[in-house]
Scaffold this active site. Structure first.
Site, PDB file in Angstrom:
ATOM      1  CD  GLN A  16      -2.508   1.226   2.548  1.00 13.53           C
ATOM      2  OE1 GLN A  16      -1.769   1.324   3.661  1.00 13.53           O
ATOM      3  NE2 GLN A  16      -3.887   1.118   2.384  1.00 13.53           N
ATOM      4  N   GLY A  17       0.679   2.001  -1.169  1.00 13.83           N
ATOM      5  CA  GLY A  17       1.327   3.342  -1.083  1.00 13.83           C
ATOM      6  C   GLY A  17       0.755   4.652  -0.801  1.00 13.83           C
TER       7      GLY A  17
ATOM      8  CB  SER B  92       1.445   6.945   4.883  1.00 16.39           C
ATOM      9  OG  SER B  92       0.412   5.948   5.401  1.00 16.39           O
TER      10      SER B  92
ATOM     11  CD  GLU C 201      -5.344  -0.447   5.818  1.00 17.46           C
ATOM     12  OE1 GLU C 201      -5.495   0.537   4.806  1.00 17.46           O
ATOM     13  OE2 GLU C 201      -4.201  -0.332   6.405  1.00 17.46           O
TER      14      GLU C 201
HETATM   15  C1  FAD Z   1       2.483  -1.386  11.162  1.00 22.15           C
HETATM   16  C2  FAD Z   1       2.275  -0.188  10.566  1.00 22.15           C
HETATM   17  C3  FAD Z   1       1.892  -0.420   8.813  1.00 22.15           C
HETATM   18  C4  FAD Z   1       1.734   0.512   8.169  1.00 22.15           C
HETATM   19  N1  FAD Z   1       1.626   0.237   6.850  1.00 22.15           N
HETATM   20  C5  FAD Z   1       1.234   1.161   6.065  1.00 22.15           C
HETATM   21  C6  FAD Z   1       1.334   0.653   4.614  1.00 22.15           C
HETATM   22  O1  FAD Z   1       1.373  -0.367   4.159  1.00 22.15           O
HETATM   23  N2  FAD Z   1       1.073   1.806   3.667  1.00 22.15           N
HETATM   24  C7  FAD Z   1       0.866   3.079   4.067  1.00 22.15           C
HETATM   25  O2  FAD Z   1       0.591   4.003   3.098  1.00 22.15           O
HETATM   26  N3  FAD Z   1       0.932   3.486   5.345  1.00 22.15           N
HETATM   27  C8  FAD Z   1       1.110   2.684   6.219  1.00 22.15           C
HETATM   28  N4  FAD Z   1       1.360   2.988   7.541  1.00 22.15           N
HETATM   29  C9  FAD Z   1       1.488   4.524   7.910  1.00 22.15           C
HETATM   30  C10 FAD Z   1       0.174   4.666   8.628  1.00 22.15           C
HETATM   31  O3  FAD Z   1      -1.195   4.697   7.986  1.00 22.15           O
HETATM   32  C11 FAD Z   1       0.418   6.046   9.736  1.00 22.15           C
HETATM   33  O4  FAD Z   1       1.484   5.837  10.384  1.00 22.15           O
HETATM   34  C12 FAD Z   1      -0.747   6.578  10.287  1.00 22.15           C
HETATM   35  O5  FAD Z   1      -1.870   6.956   9.507  1.00 22.15           O
HETATM   36  C13 FAD Z   1      -0.387   7.746  11.076  1.00 22.15           C
HETATM   37  O6  FAD Z   1       0.148   8.637  10.276  1.00 22.15           O
HETATM   38  P1  FAD Z   1       1.724   9.331  10.885  1.00 22.15           P
HETATM   39  O7  FAD Z   1       2.615   8.304  11.349  1.00 22.15           O
HETATM   40  O8  FAD Z   1       2.160  10.360   9.672  1.00 22.15           O
HETATM   41  O9  FAD Z   1       1.215  10.362  12.193  1.00 22.15           O
HETATM   42  P2  FAD Z   1       0.748  11.834  12.065  1.00 22.15           P
HETATM   43  O10 FAD Z   1      -0.414  11.892  11.201  1.00 22.15           O
HETATM   44  O11 FAD Z   1       1.925  12.523  12.088  1.00 22.15           O
HETATM   45  O12 FAD Z   1       0.208  11.595  13.706  1.00 22.15           O
HETATM   46  C14 FAD Z   1       1.000  11.941  14.980  1.00 22.15           C
HETATM   47  C15 FAD Z   1      -0.007  12.075  16.048  1.00 22.15           C
HETATM   48  O13 FAD Z   1      -0.855  12.999  16.000  1.00 22.15           O
HETATM   49  C16 FAD Z   1      -1.957  12.656  16.019  1.00 22.15           C
HETATM   50  N5  FAD Z   1      -3.038  13.366  15.252  1.00 22.15           N
HETATM   51  C17 FAD Z   1      -2.924  13.487  13.846  1.00 22.15           C
HETATM   52  N6  FAD Z   1      -4.117  14.215  13.442  1.00 22.15           N
HETATM   53  C18 FAD Z   1      -5.164  14.270  14.440  1.00 22.15           C
HETATM   54  C19 FAD Z   1      -6.308  14.909  14.375  1.00 22.15           C
HETATM   55  N7  FAD Z   1      -6.981  15.430  13.364  1.00 22.15           N
HETATM   56  N8  FAD Z   1      -6.879  14.388  15.722  1.00 22.15           N
HETATM   57  C20 FAD Z   1      -6.317  13.932  16.906  1.00 22.15           C
HETATM   58  N9  FAD Z   1      -4.958  13.529  16.464  1.00 22.15           N
HETATM   59  C21 FAD Z   1      -4.506  13.728  15.742  1.00 22.15           C
HETATM   60  C22 FAD Z   1      -2.192  11.208  15.649  1.00 22.15           C
HETATM   61  O14 FAD Z   1      -3.282  10.305  16.312  1.00 22.15           O
HETATM   62  C23 FAD Z   1      -0.878  10.661  16.275  1.00 22.15           C
HETATM   63  O15 FAD Z   1      -0.909  10.416  17.640  1.00 22.15           O
HETATM   64  C24 FAD Z   1       1.735   1.926   8.587  1.00 22.15           C
HETATM   65  C25 FAD Z   1       1.949   2.264   9.881  1.00 22.15           C
HETATM   66  C26 FAD Z   1       2.286   1.210  10.835  1.00 22.15           C
HETATM   67  C27 FAD Z   1       2.703   1.543  12.186  1.00 22.15           C
END
Ligand code: FAD
Length: 387
Positions: free
Chosen positions: A128-129, A131, A246
């Protein structure tokens, strides 16, 4: 909704159990971590066996290689699968759990005919691409750009956290096709061939010493227009279909494995059963696993009735993530000092330590717990949108 299993469901249970009883020990345990090519061969080999036994794509339409079975039999299958200790679907997760279902719901006939049987036979692996470094929770802020040149899109940008992208053949890729439109309106959902110039995959190391995730750098990668799912700039709608699979039906398999994880922990606690505080804690966790499984049954049967997973999937995902972390923490507490110095995955102690380290990601992957709470507030409870 009727959550009781019918005689036909129970007959199916016997079929599944009979096959798993023989096939699981014969296939053997997964290879030690570290070598992803070997792991790919193990996971796709198992997928092939499931396919040949008629146990892949249980709810997918028969014309695409599935069995077209009712949701109740999918649930029976998951119960038996978890109880048998069969290998985790692993590398086939994205294809089976949300790329395939998205193509069934939104793809063209040509896309379905090409991809779905290959996913079910374990011949192609998806990642999945979605993030990006600046687009996680706020996914619609993504900046990877796709510019149309004739019958192709030319894609440039960067993805991050793409699970197992280093062994994937195809990627469900979100790109920006109209940079001038409001952010949710300029996105398109593409099928990217990972084996081409302009796609560079760099694995990232995590706390458990493994490389589950990757950065994916795209520099002039090409995607034929025929690989677009949905219309150009209609990708946000398609994305929500993928995310609902998902966060909803895809998690059903995970939830049922919490049951077996808790059983393993109870076995470990064997000598401590005279501790009433521990018994109460285990009892509560067990009751919550069962409640979550009932909610899963509701979500899966709702998805069957409507063709789409229910928005309740957010509540499932939230419940599963937080419960999974509590169960993993209990395992660590019971291990105590024994947890220090375990390595690899081949002893029960090492598995529990691994489960604990792995559990940190539950509340982040597929949308963080805060985001699920926002969705529950806005889409299920109808509360006003937060700022
Ligand atoms: C095991 C794992 C597998 C993954 N696999 C994939 C994959 O295959 N493909 C892919 O595309 N992505 C993948 N991801 C990425 C995942 O979808 C993102 O890590 C996730 O959506 C959070 O984004 P971020 O890490 O940028 O955190 P951020 O969005 O930067 O968030 C940081 C913190 O701020 C909080 N926050 C942010 N916005 C808000 C809001 N509006 N209200 C309240 N709190 C908020 C969040 O809850 C978090 O605590 C994976 C992540 C993990 C951990």
């Amino acid at each position: 909704m009727d959550l009781r299993y019918s005689e036909a469901d129970e007959a199916f249970r016997r079929e599944v159990r009979g096959w798993l009883d023989e096939a699981v020990p014969a296939y053997g345990p997964p290879p030690p971590p570290g070598d992803w090519d070997v792991r790919r061969a193990y996971d796709t080999g198992w997928q092939r066996r499931l396919h040949d036994a008629g146990l892949a794509g249980l709810q997918w339409p028969a014309e695409f290689g599935g069995r077209g079975l009712p949701a109740s039999q999918q649930l029976v299958y998951l119960e038996e699968y978890a109880a048998s200790g069969a290998p985790y679907v692993g590398i086939n997760f994205v294809g089976n759990a949300h790329a395939g279902p998205t193509l069934i719901a939104e793809g063209t006939d040509e896309q379905r005919r090409f991809h779905l049987p290959r996913i079910l036979r374990g011949e192609s692996v998806w990642c999945q691409g979605f993030s990006e470094p600046g687009a996680g929770s706020d996914l619609a802020a993504l900046r990877t750009r796709a510019v149309r040149e004739g019958d192709e899109y030319v894609v440039t940008g960067q993805k991050i956290w793409s699970t197992r992208a280093h062994v994937a053949d195809w990627c469900e890729l979100l790109v920006r096709t109209d940079p001038d439109a409001p952010k949710h309106k300029g996105i398109t959902w593409l099928i990217l061939d990972m084996h081409q110039p302009g796609v560079e995959v760099r694995p990232m190391k995590t706390i458990d010493g493994e490389s589950h995730f990757c950065e994916v750098f795209l520099d002039g990668a090409r995607v034929p227009v025929t690989n677009r799912v949905g219309e150009e700039n209609d990708g946000w709608r398609v994305t929500n279909v993928t995310l609902r699979f998902e966060r909803g039906t895809a998690f059903a398999g995970h939830i049922i494995t919490l049951r077996s994880q808790l059983r393993r922990i109870v076995a470990l606690a064997g000598e401590a059963v005279d501790r009433p505080d521990l018994c109460r804690r285990v009892g509560r966790l067990d009751a919550r696993v069962e409640a979550l499984w009932r909610m899963t049954q509701r979500c899966v049967t709702e998805a069957e009735a409507t063709g789409l997973p229910s928005p309740l999937g957010s509540a499932l995902k939230l419940g599963y993530s937080e419960l999974g972390q509590e169960i993993a923490r209990l395992g660590m507490e019971l291990l105590g000092r024994r947890a220090i110095g375990t390595d690899g995955n081949d002893t029960e102690d090492a598995r529990l330590v691994h489960d604990y380290l792995w559990s940190f990601q539950y509340t982040i992957a597929a949308g963080t717990s805060q985001i699920q709470r926002n969705l529950i507030g806005e889409r299920i409870l109808g509360l006003p949108k937060g700022r």
